[in-house]
Design a protein around this motif. Structure first.
Motif, short mmCIF file in Angstrom:
data_model
loop_
_atom_site.label_atom_id
_atom_site.label_comp_id
_atom_site.label_asym_id
_atom_site.label_seq_id
_atom_site.Cartn_x
_atom_site.Cartn_y
_atom_site.Cartn_z
N PHE A 114 -3.52 2.41 8.25
CA PHE A 114 -4.45 2.61 7.14
C PHE A 114 -4.12 3.88 6.35
O PHE A 114 -3.88 4.93 6.94
N SER A 115 -4.10 3.78 5.02
CA SER A 115 -3.91 4.97 4.18
C SER A 115 -5.22 5.36 3.51
O SER A 115 -5.71 6.47 3.71
N GLU A 116 -5.79 4.44 2.70
CA GLU A 116 -7.04 4.78 1.99
C GLU A 116 -7.69 3.52 1.43
O GLU A 116 -7.04 2.48 1.29
N VAL A 117 -8.96 3.65 1.09
CA VAL A 117 -9.66 2.57 0.38
C VAL A 117 -9.33 2.76 -1.11
O VAL A 117 -9.57 3.85 -1.66
N ILE B 234 -10.87 -2.99 -0.53
CA ILE B 234 -9.42 -3.17 -0.50
C ILE B 234 -8.80 -1.89 0.05
O ILE B 234 -9.04 -0.78 -0.48
N CYS B 235 -8.06 -2.03 1.11
CA CYS B 235 -7.47 -0.87 1.79
C CYS B 235 -5.96 -0.83 1.57
O CYS B 235 -5.28 -1.85 1.76
N MET B 236 -5.48 0.34 1.19
CA MET B 236 -4.04 0.55 1.10
C MET B 236 -3.52 0.75 2.53
O MET B 236 -4.02 1.62 3.27
N LEU B 237 -2.55 -0.08 2.91
CA LEU B 237 -2.01 -0.01 4.27
C LEU B 237 -0.49 0.19 4.20
O LEU B 237 0.19 -0.44 3.38
#
Ligand SMILES: NC(=O)C1=CN([C@@H]2O[C@H](COP(=O)(O)OP(=O)(O)OC[C@H]3O[C@@H](n4cnc5c(N)ncnc54)[C@H](O)[C@@H]3O)[C@@H](O)[C@H]2O)C=CC1
Length: 313
Positions: free
Chosen positions: A247-250, A269-272
């Motif tokens: 996980f990086s960020e929403v 939506i999550c940046m992965l």
């Protein structure tokens, strides 16, 4: 000995119906324990002795002899103590909540529906007299026959899970109910998995509306109970595509209403960051998955909400 146990009282030799009938006549408003429903039990008798005669504690005119002495298994008791003790024991087990209400102990519900009906009614009177407000009554699926009884008494559905239904009752007639409503949202997550070649991981769903059949989209799903949003996104991507991520960020969220049986939907939506690149699709939910070069991402802001409306690959 200053009280009498229900097991002692159940030993009264009376048939179930006859006993219940005569007891109700004497104690209208006092509930009947389920244990009283066992009938024709051979065992110790509970008897009431006055100067003039002896009679059954619950079958006879106990109210009229409230100050008389009586015997159970040969032990003399004060009938007032007995009455209050029996009354206490004939109420539903419940504990106070922090808002002036009560939570019924669902592990100690009587199994007999007649006893439940009687105890529930008496408990409501007792709670009303004590100024209690909200009542929470959880009925396990194994005792679903108690649901219509509680509804008839004025309880309402609050929510249901696989193994139980929760009912509530707001006692104060002059105050509006302050009981919180049931959960109003489902929470979904989407994984935006971007690799070093600026390619994004996309899938085609097996089951979807005809209008979006064949559409390439982000892997999405719902988070589980007590699951964090970030771990839910990582799990969904892994389940649907086999790709490990971090996980990086929403990067966006959307709030939509009347989505699932009048419930609302929160979608994050999550940046992965991808940790592996081998795609293994989940054949149950997903028809196909691939990484694709991003051509365009449509993101718009409406009503102060950042909404990711669609991604075109
Ligand atoms: N699917 C999409 O294109 C989009 C999804 N989202 C959001 O993603 C989140 C998750 O939505 P989706 O992935 O579409 O979930 P979904 O509706 O596809 O449900 C996930 C899975 O649950 C099962 N399922 C759900 N309802 C079912 C039913 N009535 N009967 C049998 N099985 C059922 C199916 O196995 C399905 O694959 C939500 O918050 C949604 O708003 C947002 C925008 C687009």
């Amino acid at each position: 000995m200053d009280s009498v146990s229900l097991s002692e009282v159940t030993a009264i030799r009376r048939t179930h119906l006859g006993f219940m009938h005569s007891f109700r006549q004497q104690f209208s408003g006092v509930p009947i324990s389920p244990k009283f429903c066992s009938s024709k039990v051979d065992g110790p008798k509970a008897t009431l002795s006055s100067n003039t005669k002896s009679q059954s504690v619950y079958g006879g005119n106990i109210a009229a002899t409230a100050d008389s002495g009586y015997k159970i298994n040969g032990v003399n008791l004060k009938s007032r103590t007995l009455i209050s003790s029996v009354k206490e024991r004939l109420l539903l087990d419940a504990y106070d909540d922090e808002y002036g209400g009560v939570i019924v102990d669902h592990g100690k519900l009587p199994s007999n529906p007649f006893a439940f009906a009687s105890m529930l009614r008496a408990s409501l009177s007792d709670w009303r007299r004590k100024g209690k407000k909200g009542v929470w009554l959880k009925l396990p699926v194994e005792q679903s026959e108690l649901v219509p009884i509680a509804i008839k008494e004025g309880f309402e559905y609050h929510h249901a899970e696989k193994r139980y239904v929760m009912l509530t009752y707001w006692i104060p007639e002059e105050e509006p109910s302050m009981l919180p409503a049931n959960a109003s949202h489902q929470v979904g997550v989407g994984g935006f998995v971007l690799n070093q070649h600026k390619e994004v991981l996309v899938v085609q769903e097996k089951y979807c509306a005809p209008s979006i059949t064949g559409l390439w989209k982000l892997p999405t799903g719902f988070i589980n109970e007590s699951e964090e949003i970030f771990s839910g996104a990582v799990r969904e991507v892994k389940e649907e595509t086999g790709v490990d991520t971090e996980f990086s960020e929403v990067i966006a969220f959307r709030h939509a209403h009347n989505v699932a049986f009048e419930k609302s939907d929160l979608f994050f939506i999550c940046m992965l960051r991808p940790l592996s690149d081998k795609i293994i699709i989940d054949g149950l939910e997903i028809k196909a998955a691939k990484v694709n070069v991003i051509k365009k991402i449509a993101v718009r802001v409406s009503n102060n909400l950042l909404e990711c409306s669609s991604c075109t690959y």
